[in-house]
Design a protein around this motif. Structure first.
Motif, PDB file in Angstrom:
ATOM      1  N   TYR A 152       0.846  -1.209   0.000  1.00  0.00           N
ATOM      2  CA  TYR A 152       0.000   0.000   0.000  1.00  0.00           C
ATOM      3  C   TYR A 152       0.880   1.259   0.000  1.00  0.00           C
ATOM      4  O   TYR A 152       0.592   2.241  -0.684  1.00  0.00           O
ATOM      5  CB  TYR A 152      -0.903   0.028   1.234  1.00  0.00           C
ATOM      6  CG  TYR A 152      -2.192  -0.749   1.095  1.00  0.00           C
ATOM      7  CD1 TYR A 152      -3.058  -0.516   0.022  1.00  0.00           C
ATOM      8  CD2 TYR A 152      -2.572  -1.684   2.047  1.00  0.00           C
ATOM      9  CE1 TYR A 152      -4.252  -1.218  -0.095  1.00  0.00           C
ATOM     10  CE2 TYR A 152      -3.766  -2.388   1.938  1.00  0.00           C
ATOM     11  CZ  TYR A 152      -4.602  -2.149   0.865  1.00  0.00           C
ATOM     12  OH  TYR A 152      -5.777  -2.834   0.751  1.00  0.00           O
ATOM     13  N   LEU A 153       1.960   1.221   0.780  1.00  0.00           N
ATOM     14  CA  LEU A 153       2.873   2.374   0.835  1.00  0.00           C
ATOM     15  C   LEU A 153       3.489   2.631  -0.534  1.00  0.00           C
ATOM     16  O   LEU A 153       3.592   3.779  -0.979  1.00  0.00           O
ATOM     17  CB  LEU A 153       3.995   2.137   1.853  1.00  0.00           C
ATOM     18  CG  LEU A 153       3.626   2.174   3.333  1.00  0.00           C
ATOM     19  CD1 LEU A 153       4.868   1.991   4.175  1.00  0.00           C
ATOM     20  CD2 LEU A 153       2.985   3.494   3.693  1.00  0.00           C
ATOM     21  N   ARG A 154       3.923   1.551  -1.194  1.00  0.00           N
ATOM     22  CA  ARG A 154       4.535   1.715  -2.529  1.00  0.00           C
ATOM     23  C   ARG A 154       3.538   2.314  -3.514  1.00  0.00           C
ATOM     24  O   ARG A 154       3.920   3.013  -4.451  1.00  0.00           O
ATOM     25  CB  ARG A 154       5.021   0.360  -3.049  1.00  0.00           C
ATOM     26  CG  ARG A 154       6.227  -0.169  -2.292  1.00  0.00           C
ATOM     27  CD  ARG A 154       7.016  -1.161  -3.141  1.00  0.00           C
ATOM     28  NE  ARG A 154       8.143  -1.679  -2.376  1.00  0.00           N
ATOM     29  CZ  ARG A 154       8.140  -2.838  -1.724  1.00  0.00           C
ATOM     30  NH1 ARG A 154       7.076  -3.609  -1.754  1.00  0.00           N
ATOM     31  NH2 ARG A 154       9.209  -3.247  -1.067  1.00  0.00           N
ATOM     32  N   PHE A 158      -1.571   5.750   1.687  1.00  0.00           N
ATOM     33  CA  PHE A 158      -1.099   5.794   3.078  1.00  0.00           C
ATOM     34  C   PHE A 158      -2.190   5.440   4.085  1.00  0.00           C
ATOM     35  O   PHE A 158      -1.926   4.800   5.097  1.00  0.00           O
ATOM     36  CB  PHE A 158      -0.521   7.179   3.394  1.00  0.00           C
ATOM     37  CG  PHE A 158       0.643   7.537   2.521  1.00  0.00           C
ATOM     38  CD1 PHE A 158       1.804   6.787   2.552  1.00  0.00           C
ATOM     39  CD2 PHE A 158       0.575   8.600   1.627  1.00  0.00           C
ATOM     40  CE1 PHE A 158       2.873   7.087   1.737  1.00  0.00           C
ATOM     41  CE2 PHE A 158       1.642   8.904   0.801  1.00  0.00           C
ATOM     42  CZ  PHE A 158       2.790   8.153   0.859  1.00  0.00           C
ATOM     43  N   ASN A 159      -3.429   5.850   3.798  1.00  0.00           N
ATOM     44  CA  ASN A 159      -4.511   5.563   4.753  1.00  0.00           C
ATOM     45  C   ASN A 159      -4.742   4.060   4.903  1.00  0.00           C
ATOM     46  O   ASN A 159      -4.899   3.555   6.022  1.00  0.00           O
ATOM     47  CB  ASN A 159      -5.806   6.256   4.312  1.00  0.00           C
ATOM     48  CG  ASN A 159      -5.690   7.766   4.394  1.00  0.00           C
ATOM     49  OD1 ASN A 159      -4.954   8.274   5.237  1.00  0.00           O
ATOM     50  ND2 ASN A 159      -6.392   8.477   3.531  1.00  0.00           N
ATOM     51  N   GLN A 160      -4.756   3.341   3.776  1.00  0.00           N
ATOM     52  CA  GLN A 160      -4.931   1.883   3.834  1.00  0.00           C
ATOM     53  C   GLN A 160      -3.754   1.232   4.545  1.00  0.00           C
ATOM     54  O   GLN A 160      -3.924   0.276   5.301  1.00  0.00           O
ATOM     55  CB  GLN A 160      -5.046   1.323   2.405  1.00  0.00           C
ATOM     56  CG  GLN A 160      -6.387   1.581   1.756  1.00  0.00           C
ATOM     57  CD  GLN A 160      -7.457   0.603   2.229  1.00  0.00           C
ATOM     58  OE1 GLN A 160      -7.263  -0.090   3.230  1.00  0.00           O
ATOM     59  NE2 GLN A 160      -8.596   0.576   1.559  1.00  0.00           N
ATOM     60  N   LEU A 186       5.768   6.347   9.294  1.00  0.00           N
ATOM     61  CA  LEU A 186       4.747   7.028   8.486  1.00  0.00           C
ATOM     62  C   LEU A 186       4.340   8.358   9.116  1.00  0.00           C
ATOM     63  O   LEU A 186       4.271   9.388   8.444  1.00  0.00           O
ATOM     64  CB  LEU A 186       3.510   6.129   8.365  1.00  0.00           C
ATOM     65  CG  LEU A 186       3.460   5.190   7.166  1.00  0.00           C
ATOM     66  CD1 LEU A 186       2.265   4.266   7.281  1.00  0.00           C
ATOM     67  CD2 LEU A 186       3.367   5.986   5.884  1.00  0.00           C
ATOM     68  N   TYR A 187       4.052   8.316  10.418  1.00  0.00           N
ATOM     69  CA  TYR A 187       3.642   9.556  11.108  1.00  0.00           C
ATOM     70  C   TYR A 187       4.791  10.563  11.151  1.00  0.00           C
ATOM     71  O   TYR A 187       4.571  11.772  11.082  1.00  0.00           O
ATOM     72  CB  TYR A 187       3.136   9.249  12.521  1.00  0.00           C
ATOM     73  CG  TYR A 187       1.738   8.674  12.538  1.00  0.00           C
ATOM     74  CD1 TYR A 187       0.670   9.403  12.018  1.00  0.00           C
ATOM     75  CD2 TYR A 187       1.471   7.413  13.060  1.00  0.00           C
ATOM     76  CE1 TYR A 187      -0.625   8.879  12.019  1.00  0.00           C
ATOM     77  CE2 TYR A 187       0.181   6.888  13.056  1.00  0.00           C
ATOM     78  CZ  TYR A 187      -0.859   7.633  12.537  1.00  0.00           C
ATOM     79  OH  TYR A 187      -2.146   7.130  12.529  1.00  0.00           O
ATOM     80  N   TYR A 188       6.026  10.055  11.234  1.00  0.00           N
ATOM     81  CA  TYR A 188       7.186  10.960  11.224  1.00  0.00           C
ATOM     82  C   TYR A 188       7.270  11.703   9.890  1.00  0.00           C
ATOM     83  O   TYR A 188       7.506  12.912   9.852  1.00  0.00           O
ATOM     84  CB  TYR A 188       8.466  10.158  11.468  1.00  0.00           C
ATOM     85  CG  TYR A 188       9.712  11.016  11.548  1.00  0.00           C
ATOM     86  CD1 TYR A 188      10.078  11.627  12.741  1.00  0.00           C
ATOM     87  CD2 TYR A 188      10.504  11.227  10.431  1.00  0.00           C
ATOM     88  CE1 TYR A 188      11.207  12.429  12.820  1.00  0.00           C
ATOM     89  CE2 TYR A 188      11.631  12.024  10.490  1.00  0.00           C
ATOM     90  CZ  TYR A 188      11.984  12.619  11.694  1.00  0.00           C
ATOM     91  OH  TYR A 188      13.096  13.413  11.760  1.00  0.00           O
TER      92      TYR A 188
END
Length: 511
Positions: A152-154, A158-160, A186-188
């Protein structure tokens, strides 16, 4: 049969390869044949057969004993000695290797087929996870779920990714730590340091020996400005995994912030030994040498950097800056010009090149650079004033006059432009001189009234204004060791030869 199948794959005869591997899987199933069968079906794009081959791979018996036999059932010293002896013997090592190989094949196969066996990759991953959960490799299901989040990140979803990773908050410690590490990062990246810190804590508490979790925790502390504490987390990450290059890089940055330059240099040199061609590491070494006031070493490392990334405009302009500070104008010009060629929109580089041509009495060549600067910053009057000044210095008075008139139309309240218009019109003998002179007097009067109001309305402001107005004179005395490129270039422009003319390139505040 295995070799025949591989030969068919090499020659692109996938149907024949499939027949070979299917025969092996029906007679004497093994992991390698099962994996190659999946690859063959993937090559011809048969979804249903990929699923069946994956199920066959999962069903291959490992033929290893359970871990229970390595746990002592009683306190019998003889039994304990036997267990201690066999806990890490050759057979146990072979069993570990076989299990690790099986997990690698299954994970790789799942990553390969999940995006193609269903309508979407998420549905495909879910199917693989369900098959794995029902098998002897149940613990791999969590790893597959985490891999799903990374996919999902790739895909920039981001939400998923966050939703998938949050499902692991109540799982066992290893998986929880991996998921929390990813969430923290991710949050960083989203600058949500509170959430990043919270998940970093969760990751560290779940697995204190996870170097990525410790590095992320250090990052959140670093972002809050507590560099000493950040360094401790990075050091702990390195103690757990000496090959954690992220922690080593970040500790170098931390020492830079703490002005412990020798230690920072030591970190980056160690990192350079591991990552020989890392542009970031080469830049950091050059930057530390520059901070240590060793320009020769800084230049040497920057030369290495541009051999790795020859079109990096910032590295080239930094080389130009360093040569300029050493007084080598020809080398400085070479690198500034290369930087301009790679990225012709850097205002500082454009300003330096324009100043260089004026300094060497080639005002016509300076015009193209100041014209480009005026295109990039159309609201900054100083670039257009410099263009007009170059025309005037090169003897093209008509072009200079037209340029000043154009500037006056765009910036009717610019005093310096009006002064030059008055002077040029007087020299050429134009009737418009009276009109411009009247406008100039009116503007100067308005400026004077405005300054008196400011002076009467705020005590002590006169001194600070005087200081601001006098700054041009003080800057003109700066030498080449000025702290920044912009200051040094401004000093050159202010120090240009001329009669008692007002300085064309006024500061922002004066504009």
């Amino acid at each position: 049969m295995q070799n025949i199948g591989v030969t068919f794959i090499k020659t692109g005869q996938y149907s024949d390869a499939i027949n070979s591997f299917e025969h092996i899987m029906s007679m004497a199933p093994n992991l390698k044949a099962g994996f190659n069968l999946i690859l063959s079906y993937f090559a011809i794009g048969d979804r249903e057969k990929m699923k069946k081959a994956f199920q066959k791979l999962i069903a291959v018996p490992l033929e290893i004993d359970e871990d229970d036999k390595y746990i002592s059932p009683s306190d019998d010293p003889h039994t304990n000695l036997v267990i201690e002896a066999i806990k890490n013997d050759h057979l146990r090592q072979m069993e570990r290797e076989r299990k690790a190989m099986a997990e690698k094949y299954i994970m790789t196969a799942a990553k390969l087929i999940a995006p193609v066996i269903e309508t979407s990759f998420a549905v495909g991953y879910d199917w693989c996870v369900e098959v794995v959960k029902a098998s002897q490799y149940v613990e791999l299901a969590n790893d597959l779920e985490i891999n799903k989040a990374i996919t999902y990140l790739r895909q920039k979803d981001f939400n998923q990714a966050v939703d998938t990773l949050k499902m692991f908050e109540k799982k066992d410690s290893r998986v929880k730590s991996a998921a929390a590490t990813n969430l923290s990062f991710l949050y960083y990246l989203e600058n949500d340091f509170a959430q990043a810190s919270s998940y970093a804590d969760l990751a560290v508490n779940s697995d204190r020996y996870n170097p990525s979790a410790l590095t992320n925790k250090g990052n959140t502390v670093f972002a809050n400005g507590d560099y000493e504490k950040a360094a401790e987390f990075y050091k702990e990450a390195l103690r757990n995994d000496s090959s954690c290059t992220e922690a080593l890089y970040n500790i170098g940055l931390t020492y830079k912030k703490l002005n412990r330059l020798d230690e920072a240099l030591d970190c980056f040199l160690k990192l350079h030994a591991i990552l020989r061609n890392s542009a970031q590491v080469l830049y950091q070494i050059a930057n530390v040498y520059e901070l240590m006031e060793d320009p020769n070493q800084a230049i040497e490392w920057l030369m290495q950097l541009i051999s790795v990334v020859p079109t990096d405009s910032k590295a080239l302009s930094k080389l130009g800056e360093l040569y300029d500070s050493e007084g080598d104008k020809s080398q400085a010009f070479q690198y500034y010009y290369e930087s301009y060629r790679c990225f012709p929109s850097n205002i500082e580089v454009i300003e330096w090149l324009g100043a260089y041509y004026i300094d060497t009495q080639f005002c016509e060549k300076a015009i193209q650079y100041f014209e480009r600067a005026s295109l990039i910053q159309p609201t900054q009057v100083k670039w257009q004033l410099m263009v007009a000044s170059c025309f005037r210095r090169s003897g093209n008075y008509q072009k200079a006059l037209d340029t000043y008139k154009d500037i006056h139309r765009k910036f009717p309240e610019n005093v310096e432009c009006l002064r030059f218009l008055v002077r040029l019109c007087t020299d050429i003998g134009l009737k418009e001189v009276q009109e411009y002179a009247t406008k100039l007097k009116r503007l100067e009067k308005m400026k004077e009234i405005r300054e008196q109001r400011i002076k009467s309305g705020r005590d002590g402001s006169g001194g600070s204004r005087g200081k601001r107005e006098g700054s041009a004179g003080s800057d003109s005395g700066q030498n080449s060791s000025a702290s920044s490129k912009g200051e040094r270039l401004s000093a050159k422009l202010r120090a240009l030869p001329g009669t008692n003319e007002p300085y064309e390139s006024s500061s922002n505040k004066e504009i």
